[in-house]
Enzyme design. Structure first.
Site, PDB file in Angstrom:
ATOM      1  N   ASP A 170      12.370  21.952  28.239  1.00  0.00           N
ATOM      2  CA  ASP A 170      13.306  21.232  27.397  1.00  0.00           C
ATOM      3  C   ASP A 170      14.675  21.860  27.630  1.00  0.00           C
ATOM      4  O   ASP A 170      14.786  22.988  28.131  1.00  0.00           O
ATOM      5  CB  ASP A 170      12.871  21.369  25.930  1.00  0.00           C
ATOM      6  CG  ASP A 170      13.818  20.683  24.972  1.00  0.00           C
ATOM      7  OD1 ASP A 170      14.251  19.562  25.250  1.00  0.00           O
ATOM      8  OD2 ASP A 170      14.125  21.291  23.925  1.00  0.00           O
TER       9      ASP A 170
ATOM     10  N   ASP B 128      17.953  21.332  25.228  1.00  0.00           N
ATOM     11  CA  ASP B 128      18.753  21.690  24.056  1.00  0.00           C
ATOM     12  C   ASP B 128      18.032  22.690  23.163  1.00  0.00           C
ATOM     13  O   ASP B 128      16.853  22.509  22.818  1.00  0.00           O
ATOM     14  CB  ASP B 128      19.093  20.430  23.262  1.00  0.00           C
ATOM     15  CG  ASP B 128      19.946  19.478  24.086  1.00  0.00           C
ATOM     16  OD1 ASP B 128      20.972  19.919  24.616  1.00  0.00           O
ATOM     17  OD2 ASP B 128      19.578  18.287  24.198  1.00  0.00           O
TER      18      ASP B 128
ATOM     19  N   ASP C 273      11.753  24.273  22.134  1.00  0.00           N
ATOM     20  CA  ASP C 273      12.056  24.807  20.798  1.00  0.00           C
ATOM     21  C   ASP C 273      11.617  23.869  19.690  1.00  0.00           C
ATOM     22  O   ASP C 273      11.651  24.259  18.511  1.00  0.00           O
ATOM     23  CB  ASP C 273      13.574  24.990  20.649  1.00  0.00           C
ATOM     24  CG  ASP C 273      14.283  23.642  20.534  1.00  0.00           C
ATOM     25  OD1 ASP C 273      14.773  23.317  19.433  1.00  0.00           O
ATOM     26  OD2 ASP C 273      14.313  22.899  21.519  1.00  0.00           O
TER      27      ASP C 273
END
Length: 221
Positions: free
Chosen positions: A7, A9, A180
Site C-alpha cells: 500500500d 498512503d 496500514d
C-alpha cells in the site's frame, strides 16, 4: 518469482497523498476553499472508518483534474512532490523496498489513490508495477470520471487478480503485502505474508489476533 506488494498512503509515506492533494489544491486556490476542504476531510474520515463511498469520493476528487489544463496539472504535480511529498518521505520505506529488491522480488504498489497523484511517488520509489485507481482520459484530457474498477478494498484483490492473469509467471508466487489500513483486509487475507505497517487501531487488533507481523517505518515499533 516472488511478489512484494505495498500500500502507499500511511505505509510507504508518512501521510495520505490523496487527502494531502486536496489540501494542496485548496492552498493553491484551485478549488472552492472551505467547501472543498470540508468535503475532503469528511471523505477522509469515512475512509478511516472503512465506510467510504468510493464512487462518491472519486466524483469529488477527480473533478479538479478535468477542470485544470494539462500545463497547470503538470506544474502542480511537480510542486506537490517537492513541497508536500518530500515532507512525508520515509527512508525506512526505501530500505524495506531495497531489501525485497535484493531478494529478487518484483515490487508493486497497489493504492486506492488515483494514478495522477501517485505515479510520480511510485517512480521515485522505483517500483516495478503500480496498480492505482485510474482517472478516465479522452483525447489526452481527464474527464473527471473513473476508468474501470477502483483500486479500493475488494477492488484491490480484483485488480491484482487481473494483473496476475496477464502476468501468469507470478500467479503461484509467494506474495507479501504491507498496509496500514483496515480497508486492505481483503488483500491482506489473500497473501502468504501479510504485514501491518504503522496500522490503524482496527488493523492492529486484527493483526495481533491473527499473529501477523506489525512493523513501523517511522521508528515507532
Amino acid at each position: 518469482m516472488q511478489l512484494a506488494i505495498f500500500d502507499l498512503d500511511n505505509t510507504l509515506i508518512g501521510g495520505d497523498s490523496d487527502h494531502a492533494w486536496g489540501e494542496f489544491l485548496v492552498e493553491r486556490e484551485h478549488v472552492d476553499g472551505e467547501r472543498y476542504r470540508s468535503a475532503n476531510d469528511r471523505f477522509y474520515r469515512d475512509y478511516q472508518r472503512g465506510e467510504l463511498d468510493i464512487f462518491a469520493y472519486l466524483e469529488f476528487a477527480l473533478e479538479p483534474l478535468a477542470q485544470l489544463s494539462q500545463g497547470q496539472l503538470g506544474n502542480l504535480q511537480r510542486a506537490f512532490m517537492e513541497e508536500v511529498i518530500s515532507e512525508i518521505w520515509l527512508p525506512q520505506a526505501e530500505e524495506l523496498i531495497a531489501g525485497h529488491r535484493r531478494d529478487g522480488h518484483h515490487i508493486m504498489i497497489i493504492t486506492a489513490t488515483n494514478r495522477f497523484v501517485v505515479e510520480p511517488i511510485a517512480a521515485r520509489l522505483g517500483v516495478d508495477t503500480l496498480l492505482a485507481t485510474e482517472p478516465e482520459e479522452v483525447e489526452g484530457r481527464f474527464t473527471g470520471r473513473v476508468a474501470g474498477e477502483p483500486c479500493y478494498q475488494g477492488g484491490k484483490v480484483l485488480r491484482l487478480h487481473q494483473w496476475l492473469a496477464h502476468n501468469p509467471a507470478y500467479a503461484a508466487s509467494e506474495k507479501w503485502f504491507y498496509s496500514d489500513s483496515i480497508n486492505d483486509l481483503p488483500l491482506l487475507r489473500e497473501v502468504e505474508h501479510p504485514v501491518a505497517v504503522d496500522p490503524d487501531p482496527r488493523l492492529r487488533t486484527e493483526a495481533e489476533n491473527r499473529g501477523w507481523p506489525v512493523i513501523s517505518l517511522r521508528g515507532e515499533e
